[in-house]
Design a protein around this motif. Structure first.
Motif, PDB file in Angstrom:
ATOM      1  N   VAL A  38       0.829  -1.207   0.000  1.00  0.00           N
ATOM      2  CA  VAL A  38       0.000   0.000   0.000  1.00  0.00           C
ATOM      3  C   VAL A  38       0.862   1.253   0.000  1.00  0.00           C
ATOM      4  CG1 VAL A  38      -1.968  -1.054   1.160  1.00  0.00           C
ATOM      5  CG2 VAL A  38      -0.131  -0.048   2.532  1.00  0.00           C
ATOM      6  N   ARG A  39       0.227   2.345  -0.392  1.00  0.00           N
ATOM      7  CA  ARG A  39       0.863   3.644  -0.405  1.00  0.00           C
ATOM      8  C   ARG A  39       0.362   4.382   0.832  1.00  0.00           C
ATOM      9  NH1 ARG A  39       4.981   5.373  -2.888  1.00  0.00           N
ATOM     10  NH2 ARG A  39       4.971   7.492  -3.678  1.00  0.00           N
ATOM     11  N   ILE A  40       1.286   4.974   1.587  1.00  0.00           N
ATOM     12  CA  ILE A  40       0.880   5.697   2.789  1.00  0.00           C
ATOM     13  C   ILE A  40       1.619   7.023   2.887  1.00  0.00           C
ATOM     14  CG2 ILE A  40       0.259   3.733   4.271  1.00  0.00           C
ATOM     15  CD1 ILE A  40       3.169   3.837   5.308  1.00  0.00           C
ATOM     16  N   THR A  41       1.113   7.921   3.718  1.00  0.00           N
ATOM     17  CA  THR A  41       1.884   9.120   4.032  1.00  0.00           C
ATOM     18  C   THR A  41       2.384   8.984   5.455  1.00  0.00           C
ATOM     19  OG1 THR A  41      -0.157  10.207   4.630  1.00  0.00           O
ATOM     20  CG2 THR A  41       0.768  10.742   2.473  1.00  0.00           C
ATOM     21  N   LEU A  42       3.625   9.442   5.624  1.00  0.00           N
ATOM     22  CA  LEU A  42       4.238   9.378   6.948  1.00  0.00           C
ATOM     23  C   LEU A  42       4.899  10.729   7.135  1.00  0.00           C
ATOM     24  CD1 LEU A  42       5.047   7.653   9.398  1.00  0.00           C
ATOM     25  CD2 LEU A  42       7.013   6.866   8.107  1.00  0.00           C
ATOM     26  N   GLY A  43       4.297  11.578   7.994  1.00  0.00           N
ATOM     27  CA  GLY A  43       4.758  12.964   8.056  1.00  0.00           C
ATOM     28  C   GLY A  43       4.541  13.577   6.694  1.00  0.00           C
ATOM     29  N   GLY A  49       4.367   0.491   1.845  1.00  0.00           N
ATOM     30  CA  GLY A  49       4.485  -0.360   3.022  1.00  0.00           C
ATOM     31  C   GLY A  49       3.650  -1.615   2.839  1.00  0.00           C
ATOM     32  N   ILE A  50       3.811  -2.507   3.782  1.00  0.00           N
ATOM     33  CA  ILE A  50       3.106  -3.795   3.717  1.00  0.00           C
ATOM     34  C   ILE A  50       2.122  -3.882   4.879  1.00  0.00           C
ATOM     35  CG2 ILE A  50       3.414  -6.278   4.078  1.00  0.00           C
ATOM     36  CD1 ILE A  50       4.542  -5.769   1.511  1.00  0.00           C
ATOM     37  N   LYS A 110       8.736  -4.093  -4.326  1.00  0.00           N
ATOM     38  CA  LYS A 110       8.515  -3.103  -3.275  1.00  0.00           C
ATOM     39  C   LYS A 110       7.987  -1.786  -3.805  1.00  0.00           C
ATOM     40  CE  LYS A 110      12.314  -3.376  -1.254  1.00  0.00           C
ATOM     41  NZ  LYS A 110      13.397  -4.027  -0.519  1.00  0.00           N
ATOM     42  N   VAL A 111       8.537  -1.335  -4.919  1.00  0.00           N
ATOM     43  CA  VAL A 111       8.063  -0.064  -5.460  1.00  0.00           C
ATOM     44  C   VAL A 111       6.810  -0.269  -6.288  1.00  0.00           C
ATOM     45  CG1 VAL A 111      10.350   0.981  -5.426  1.00  0.00           C
ATOM     46  CG2 VAL A 111       9.549  -0.168  -7.501  1.00  0.00           C
TER      47      VAL A 111
END
Ligand code: ADP
Ligand code: ZN
Ligand code: ZN
Length: 749
Positions: A38-43, A49-50, A110-111
């Motif tokens: 999945v695609r996530i935002t972190l800050g 991520g998985i 991964k990408v």
């Protein structure tokens, strides 16, 4: 926002050491599974991520929680089982889950690289060709393309076709609009199972009748498989005893029940015969064998990955990292040549491929078969303590005896000349003899690299890398000295820096040197080729060399132990081992075991055809037990002696060995912190754990970092790591010093 949103745990990639909770929008809810990429935002960062758990610790929706932005790929990239494996590895090898996932999932996956889509062109069936041509008479290019496509049976790549014909895209589009051709997009297949690894020449008997020993082993294994429970089986069979056939029977058994198979080999490029035999055998049964090797392009790797996650392919063959291949419903894992040190990864995560294989089998209630002519002391110990079952193949298929082994005492050879020769007289005579008989020979150099060191024969001066405490290697191609650890290079001196001797360039036992010496001593017509790092790095060159050797175009092949593995050349009747005792000079309690395994393996290369083989072992230590036992082919004798020795010192397999390395650019500081840590441990000792160190590592300096290590001997890993973790958390480490833990360490340098 509804407070009923589902909350899951996501392990981000990109250096973030912890799983985080994310909310799932109702749109994605049905699609998010365990193992989804999945695609996530972190800050402010956007990361992939998985999803590692569908069950977050956070139960109530919290407004700070972010939503998963998108799903990168419909199919999950990992399954529940691989996530469980990652968790186990993280705790057993004392490393983060993220590190393990990084190692598990190829970067292309991964990408979430897009599946490559290309446009194809095809004819439209039942068109009246003459009529259409008339309609196209004013557009010669469209007509040309139309006629070209009419001749094709199958759809073909659009852009490629246009290029070949020298026609622009607009003509194609016009034709398609008029419905004279069909243009469509489709996924390009980059089938990883269609590369040319392995070789077509390998002989496949049309039908094989198992030998009695093979039958017994096959029955033993099928009995285990039919129980449907986790079990590990050691298949100990001398070289050429037909272990592969036994593996294949087990595979057929498991595949017929719908199970998946992982087949590990020490190095794919060195197992071309195994790979082609696998392919031939299982393609007849319409199984796609995915070959997992380092030369796969990103696209091929991605396709291989999805062929496995979707269940399209059920068999994967590959080296160490193939143990993470997402084969569905794994029911059988085969680890061929299980004793090979290359199964241990020497960088984080420092796992052992064989041990991970056993654990993965356990997670799946699957069967793991470990095969070897010279099993590791670890596996033998597990047989003794009834953890593994055992079958033996004691006879070679064609009933031939093991080759005749001659020991050549190089100390005596040295007496005749000023300096000890590199090739003994007896060996040279035999090489010449084989050449006249039109038979082939292999010369083994017993070292990992291909070191031609720069050692002055007059004063003993050796050129050492200034940043790593190892001797530098001379490369004749460009006359440079190189450090194989850090890459530092400098022009090779023409005279000895210390005594000005001009002989400095002549020393060294590299493959090039052996090749030169053999050339100078043998008739001009003898064709000598070597397999070295350069050859190995070029996939085709390596294969070509092996193929011309097989076809008899090469008389003598010179190489290191890498050519000892699993290669089968019927016309080879002579094997020479140049420096048999080199591993014995290493500071390692496994040195004797390695030397024994190597000599046994190497000897197995001689006389695999219908002619008897001969082996010459040149050694300065003819009485060493590894050399004596391997000479007699006495595996049991060696094992017994080695077991007693290990038991006496309580070395592995009698205890686990954990190695702890301290590294830093400043020697005093690094040593100081290592000593402090030693004191810290001594204050709170753990029962049954023996601590040795700190000591300077044999490779004291690598890439400018000084290294000191501890050895911890412990009967069990888990309690030890608990203890270690607590103490390590309390220990104030300097920012300039780093440390790393190597669980079940095999490399002690
Ligand atoms: P190992 O892996 O034990 O060294 P292999 O599996 O490579 O041995 O077998 C050696 C050779 O014997 C191979 O060429 C293989 O095809 C052949 N072979 C194996 N089993 C049989 C059999 N039952 N009858 C005839 N040939 C066999
Ligand atoms: Zn000198
Ligand atoms: Zn260096």
């Amino acid at each position: 926002m509804k407070d009923k949103s589902k909350i899951v745990e996501v392990q981000p990639f990109g250096g973030f050491n912890q799983a985080l909770s994310y909310a799932v929008s109702s749109k994605l809810e049905s699609k998010i599974k365990i193992g989804s990429l999945v695609r996530i935002t972190l800050g402010s960062r956007r990361l992939n991520g998985i999803v590692i758990s569908l069950d977050s610790k956070i139960k109530d929706f919290n407004f700070k929680l972010k939503f998963i932005s998108s799903l990168v790929q419909d199919e999950p990239v990992l399954n529940r089982e691989l996530i469980a494996l990652a968790r186990w590895m993280s705790s057993y090898y004392y490393t983060s889950v993220e590190h393990v996932l990084e190692a598990m999932i190829p970067s292309a996956v991964k990408v979430g690289m897009d599946e490559k889509i290309a446009r194809y062109i095809a004819k439209i069936p039942d068109l009246d060709i003459d009529k259409t041509c008339k309609l196209l008479s004013n557009s010669p290019k469209q007509k040309k393309l139309f006629l070209h496509v009419q001749k094709l049976e199958n759809p073909t790549h659009l852009n490629q076709t246009l290029n070949e014909l020298g026609i622009g895209i607009s003509s194609a589009i016009s034709l398609s609009k008029k419905q004279f051709v069909n243009i469509f997009s489709k996924k390009v297949e980059r089938r990883a199972y269609d590369d040319q690894f392995g070789d077509a020449n390998s002989y496949i008997p049309s039908s094989i009748t198992l030998t009695d020993e093979q039958k017994v082993a096959t029955q033993d294994i099928s009995r285990i498989i039919s129980k449907g429970k986790f079990s590990t089986h050691l298949l100990q069979g001398v070289t050429g005893s037909g272990k592969t056939e036994v593996y294949f029977k087990a595979m057929e058994n498991v595949l017929s029940k719908g199970g998946g198979v992982l087949f590990l080999v020490p190095e794919v490029a060195l197992a071309p015969q195994t790979v082609s035999r696998l392919r031939n055998r299982f393609s007849q049964k319409n199984e796609n064998v995915v070959v997992w090797h380092s030369h796969l392009s990103d696209g091929e790797r991605l396709d291989a990955w999805s062929a496995l996650t979707t269940g399209e392919s059920k068999i994967v063959v590959g080296a160490r990292s193939a143990i993470f291949a997402p084969v569905q419903n794994v029911k059988l894992i085969i680890v061929d040549e299980e004793h090979e040190p290359s199964y241990k990864q020497e960088e984080s995560p420092r796992y052992h491929g064989r041990d991970v294989a056993v654990y993965r089998a356990k997670l799946n209630e699957a069967v793991c078969i470990l095969g070897s002519a010279t099993p590791s002391m670890e596996s033998l110990h597990n047989v003794k303590s009834n953890k593994y079952s055992l079958s033996r193949l004691s006879k070679r298929i064609d009933g031939r005896e093991l080759p005749l082994v001659h020991l050549i005492d190089m100390r005596r050879e040295a007496k005749h000349e000023k300096a000890p020769p590199i090739l003994s007289q007896a060996l040279v005579e035999s090489l010449r003899d084989r050449f006249y008989k039109r038979e082939q020979s292999i010369l083994f150099l017993n070292r990992r690299g291909f070191n031609t060191t720069m050692l002055c024969p007059d004063c003993g001066e050796v050129e050492v890398c200034k940043d790593c405490s190892i001797t530098m290697t001379y490369h004749r191609t460009d006359s440079y000295l190189r450090c194989h650890i850090c890459g530092y290079r400098k022009p090779a001196p023409k005279v000895c820096p210390k005594c000005r001797s001009f002989d400095i360039l002549k020393k060294g036992h590299g493959t090039q040197r052996i090749e030169d010496i053999a050339e100078s001593l043998l008739p001009k017509k003898v064709v000598i080729r070597r397999v070295d790092a350069d050859v190995m790095s070029k996939k085709n060159l390596f294969r070509e060399t092996l193929n011309s050797f097989r076809k008899g175009k090469i008389d003598i092949l010179v190489g290191t132990q890498m050519i000892a593995k699993g290669l089968d050349f019927p016309n080879v009747t002579l094997v020479g081992v140049i420096d048999a005792d080199l591993p014995l000079r290493m500071e390692d309690f496994r040195a004797s075991e390695r030397a024994f395994q190597l000599l046994t393996q190497v000897s197995g290369r001689a006389g695999r055809g219908d002619r008897a083989g001969e082996v010459f072992i040149q050694t300065y230590a003819p009485h060493a037990s590894s050399i004596q036992f391997s000479r007699k082919g006495d595996v049991a004798g060696f094992i017994q002696e080695e077991e007693e020795l290990r038991k006496e010192f309580k070395y592995p397999p009698y205890r686990h060995l954990v190695r702890h390395i301290f590294k830093g650019r400043n020697m005093e500081k690094t040593l100081f912190y290592a000593e402090q840590w030693g004191n810290h441990l001594k204050k709170q000792p753990l029962e049954n754990v023996e601590i040795k160190g700190p000591a300077a590592a044999p490779l004291e300096k690598i890439k400018g970092y000084y290294r000191f290590h501890f050895f911890y001997f412990t009967p069990k890993i888990t309690p030890f790591l608990k203890y270690y973790h607590k103490l390590r958390t309390d220990f104030p480490m300097d920012k300039d010093v780093s440390d790393v833990l190597d669980v079940d360490a095999t490399q002690l340098s």
